[in-house]
Every structure is written in C-alpha cells, then in structure tokens.
Scaffold this active site. Structure first.
Site, PDB file in Angstrom:
ATOM      1  N   ARG A 136      -9.110   1.677  -9.925  1.00 10.45           N
ATOM      2  CA  ARG A 136      -8.390   2.826 -10.484  1.00 10.45           C
ATOM      3  C   ARG A 136      -7.056   2.422 -11.078  1.00 10.45           C
ATOM      4  O   ARG A 136      -6.545   3.090 -11.972  1.00 10.45           O
ATOM      5  CB  ARG A 136      -8.232   3.931  -9.449  1.00 10.45           C
ATOM      6  CG  ARG A 136      -9.550   4.655  -9.192  1.00 10.45           C
ATOM      7  CD  ARG A 136      -9.395   5.736  -8.172  1.00 10.45           C
ATOM      8  NE  ARG A 136      -9.221   5.137  -6.857  1.00 10.45           N
ATOM      9  CZ  ARG A 136      -9.759   5.601  -5.750  1.00 10.45           C
ATOM     10  NH1 ARG A 136     -10.483   6.689  -5.772  1.00 10.45           N
ATOM     11  NH2 ARG A 136      -9.570   4.997  -4.600  1.00 10.45           N
ATOM     12  N   GLU A 138      -9.427  -6.278   7.197  1.00  6.55           N
ATOM     13  CA  GLU A 138      -9.685  -6.062   8.618  1.00  6.55           C
ATOM     14  C   GLU A 138     -10.846  -6.938   9.094  1.00  6.55           C
ATOM     15  O   GLU A 138     -10.802  -7.524  10.165  1.00  6.55           O
ATOM     16  CB  GLU A 138      -9.985  -4.586   8.870  1.00  6.55           C
ATOM     17  CG  GLU A 138     -10.096  -4.252  10.342  1.00  6.55           C
ATOM     18  CD  GLU A 138     -10.296  -2.773  10.594  1.00  6.55           C
ATOM     19  OE1 GLU A 138     -10.489  -2.415  11.758  1.00  6.55           O
ATOM     20  OE2 GLU A 138     -10.264  -1.980   9.633  1.00  6.55           O
TER      21      GLU A 138
END
Length: 179
Positions: free
Chosen positions: A66, A103
């Site tokens: 985006r 993560e």
C-alpha cells in the site's frame, strides 16, 4: 517533518477504515484501508497530509504494497520521483537488500542496485501502518546503505500498543491516525 495530522484528517481516516475482526488470525483486528483509498475525498486528504510531512524530500520511498499507492500519490503532489521498496524476490538482480526479523522468521526488502542512484538524495519513507517498526527500520537501513539520507517516515495509521515508534527511534515518524 511535522507531528500529528489535523483532527479532521484523523476523523476522516477513522470513518473510512473498515475493521475486520479475527483476520488474518483470531484475535487480530485488521484495519482495511480499501474504503479509504477508494474514497476520492479520503485519498486526497491523506495524500495532502502525508505530503505536508515530506516537503523537503527529493524522493519518496513507498513500501510494498500500500505504500506504493500512497508513495506515488505523495510524490506526484511533491513533484518528486517515487522508489518502490519491494519485498524480497520481486526484483531482478542486482539488488540492494535488508533483512529483518518477524515474529516467526525473517523478511527482506529490496531496491534495484542498477539504474537508480539515490546517493545524496533526501528520502522520506511512506507506508500505510506503523506496527512493530521492523519494516520501517529495515527500509531506513536499506536506503541509507544505498547512499540516501532518510529524513523520516510518514504513515496513515499507527498502532502504539505494538511499540513501533520506539523500535525506529530516533527516526522521525509522522502518523495521521492512531488506533
């Protein structure tokens, strides 16, 4: 680069972002910017507000994906070029790259090593969301290693609970809306 956006821009963003519970996994409240980007008034307001934070830039770096849309709109408003900072493996070699921790694993950002010289340019990074800060930090390292001076970053949304601003300090970051 300036601080937070005017309250009307923040309110417009809040009104036009769709919240999707439990996406992409249970417990996550996904912030869908599609309605904001599809709304002419919303897109114009966000573009103007992001551009106001980047007035001294020679080049805008839009982050995959985006950030490409937002970065191109901001660059057009500023009269600069836009550099697409891609996810790893999307560009033909040679590339400059920066890898960062997620993560669960790692990710890589890339820019072309040929055909574009950003040495000495003042660059502002544009992205949609500041969450943990890993992507912005990696983009800054990548751009600086390629010879640019990173003036800071501007994002539409900031999720302060995830600590992204602290993770990219002392880089200046402007956010238009905090959730």
């Amino acid at each position: 680069m300036s601080g937070p956006a005017a309250p009307d821009v923040s309110q417009l963003i809040k009104n036009l972002i769709r919240e999707v519970p439990d996406f992409p996994e249970p417990g996550v409240q996904f912030k869908d910017m599609t309605p904001l980007l599809a709304d002419a008034r919303g897109l114009r307001a966000v573009t103007d507000a992001l551009a106001a934070t980047a007035a001294e830039a020679d080049l805008v770096a839009g982050l995959d994906a985006r950030g490409f849309l937002l970065g191109a709109a901001v660059a057009t408003r500023l009269g600069t070029g836009v550099l697409a900072v891609r996810k790893g493996g999307k560009l033909p070699p040679p590339v400059h790259s920066a890898t960062y921790q997620l993560e669960y694993g790692t990710a890589t950002l890339e820019i072309p090593a040929d055909g574009i010289d950003i040495t000495g340019l003042n660059v502002v990074i544009i992205d949609d969301v500041l969450a943990t800060g890993g992507t912005l930090a990696a983009a800054k390292r990548l751009l600086e290693a390629s010879g640019a001076t990173v003036l800071g970053a501007a994002v539409v949304l900031e999720l302060p609970v995830l600590g992204g601003r602290a993770a990219v300090a002392p880089m200046r970051v402007s956010s238009l809306h905090t959730v």
